[in-house]
Each structure stands twice: as C-alpha cells, then as structure tokens.
Design an enzyme around this catalytic site. Structure first.
Site, short mmCIF file in Angstrom:
data_model
loop_
_atom_site.label_atom_id
_atom_site.label_comp_id
_atom_site.label_asym_id
_atom_site.label_seq_id
_atom_site.Cartn_x
_atom_site.Cartn_y
_atom_site.Cartn_z
N CYS A 277 0.85 -1.21 0.00
CA CYS A 277 0.00 0.00 0.00
C CYS A 277 0.89 1.26 0.00
CB CYS A 277 -1.01 -0.05 1.14
SG CYS A 277 -2.29 1.21 1.00
N HIS B 52 -3.79 -4.96 -0.38
CA HIS B 52 -3.28 -5.50 0.87
C HIS B 52 -3.22 -7.03 0.80
CE1 HIS B 52 -3.19 -1.89 3.39
NE2 HIS B 52 -4.09 -1.45 2.54
N GLU C 103 -2.21 -8.93 3.02
CA GLU C 103 -2.60 -9.45 4.34
C GLU C 103 -4.11 -9.48 4.53
OE1 GLU C 103 -1.45 -6.48 3.75
OE2 GLU C 103 -2.21 -4.98 5.16
#
Ligand SMILES: NC(=O)CC[C@H](N)C(=O)O
Length: 216
Positions: free
Chosen positions: A88, A196, A198
């Site tokens: 990001c 993202h 994650e």
C-alpha cells in the site's frame, strides 16, 4: 534467514506481520519474521517488508524519524540485492514522489508519481475499497502458481491514490476501476502491491509465500 518488517508506526503493521508469520510457518525452510525499528537489523535481513497506511507524507515522515532507516533499506535493496516488498503506502513510497495533499519525495526506485485515481464513472466512489481483479501486465516469479478464484487473481484494495509509473516495464499488474489502477510494481529485487496481501485471504497468503521463496 530473517525477514525484517519495518515498524515506523504504520497502521497495518500487525496484520502484515501476522500474515508473514503465517506464510513463514507453512514453509519447509523456516524464516524468522522480525518487526523492527532498527536500521542495522534491516540492513542485515535477508528480506525487507515495508507496510504502510495513511497519507503518503505522514508515512514518509514516520520513516524519516527512524534515523538511518531509508539509507539502510536503500543500501540493502540496491547494493545487496535484497528482496523488498512494499505494501500500500509502502509500495507508493517506491515512487519518485507522492502528490497526496502535498508533494513529498519517495525513494525514486520506480520512476513516476503517486496521483489521485479518477474513475470515469461518477458512481465509482473514492476510496477504491474492496475486492478487485488483477490484470497481469507481465510475468513475475512472485506471481507464479497462485490460487485463482472464479474471478481470477482477486485482491483487496483500500486507497485513493496510485503509482502512475513512467516506465511500463515497472508495472506487473493493474486493476480496473473506471480506468487503469496500478496494482503491482516491480523492478530488480523490489516489488510492491497497492492492494493488501494481508487482507487478500488465500491469494494474498500465497503471494507472500512466493515472496518468501523468491531468490532473485
Ligand atoms: N489505505 C490507506 O491507508 C490509503 C493509502 C493512501 N493514502 C491512498 O489513498 O492511496
């Protein structure tokens, strides 16, 4: 083997660290995930991860507050060819400069500016938030053999700006949000994702695993 995740007070640090720990645990060769504010640890690490949420200028300020960190990172990546993963705003910082509210210098590893996304259709809201499909511009080892859902490569985005790369060769994937949005950049041993990993479930975890296995 150690993977340094740089802690400069960025919001997604813990979720990013958790995802890297999870991916590392599933691997045959153990890799130690170290969350650190210490430039020396980053310089000695085998891989470097730079997370980042919030405004470009704030992230740059936070990173600069860690004395010697940008130099340590740059030397590790540029001179020692260590694999680097920016997430990001961590990816946006790889650009020449950011244009969010104020103009702020990036690391200039990827030529180009971080500019506001301007979807053609008025009903497409900013920030661009949610799942979107990635269109591959070129192959990259970190994208090999990823699990594809019914929509192909699908990742989770939350952002209003993107890296408008000056050289097409630095772009690995784009998404479409009323126009092209840079989703993955890569040059030499550095890669960065606007989305993202994650938060991108199975696809994101597999991408992180590939990064941990990548030997550029
Ligand atoms: N998700 C965020 O923290 C936003 C990142 C960045 N400021 C952007 O809008 O592109």
């Amino acid at each position: 083997m150690s993977v340094a995740i740089i802690d400069y007070g960025s919001g997604n640090l813990h979720s990013a660290a958790k995802a890297f720990e999870r991916a590392a645990r599933a691997m045959e060769q153990p890799q130690k995930i170290v969350v650190t504010r210490d430039p020396e640890t980053v310089f000695r690490a085998d891989r470097i991860v730079l997370p980042g949420v919030g405004a470009f200028a704030d992230c740059r300020k936070g990173l600069d507050a860690l004395d010697g960190m940008v130099d340590a990172m740059t030397e590790a990546v540029r001179d020692k060819a260590r694999p680097f993963f920016g997430i990001c705003v961590g990816m946006q910082l790889m650009a020449t400069q950011g244009k969010e509210y104020v103009t702020t210098k990036g690391f200039d590893w990827i030529s180009g500016d971080v500019v506001k996304i301007t979807p053609r259709e008025e009903d497409l809201k900013i920030p661009h938030m949610g799942w979107n499909t990635l269109d591959l511009v070129r192959e990259h080892p970190v994208l090999e053999r990823l699990p594809l859902g019914d929509k192909g490569r699908h990742a989770y985005f939350v952002h209003s700006y993107h890296l408008n790369a000056a050289n097409e060769a630095d772009v690995i994937a784009r998404a479409d949000y009323g126009g092209p949005v840079t989703a993955i950049v890569g040059k030499d041993t550095a890669i960065g994702t606007q989305f993202h990993p994650e938060k991108s479930q199975r696809f994101g975890l597999a991408l992180i695993s590939n990064f941990l296995k990548w030997k550029p």
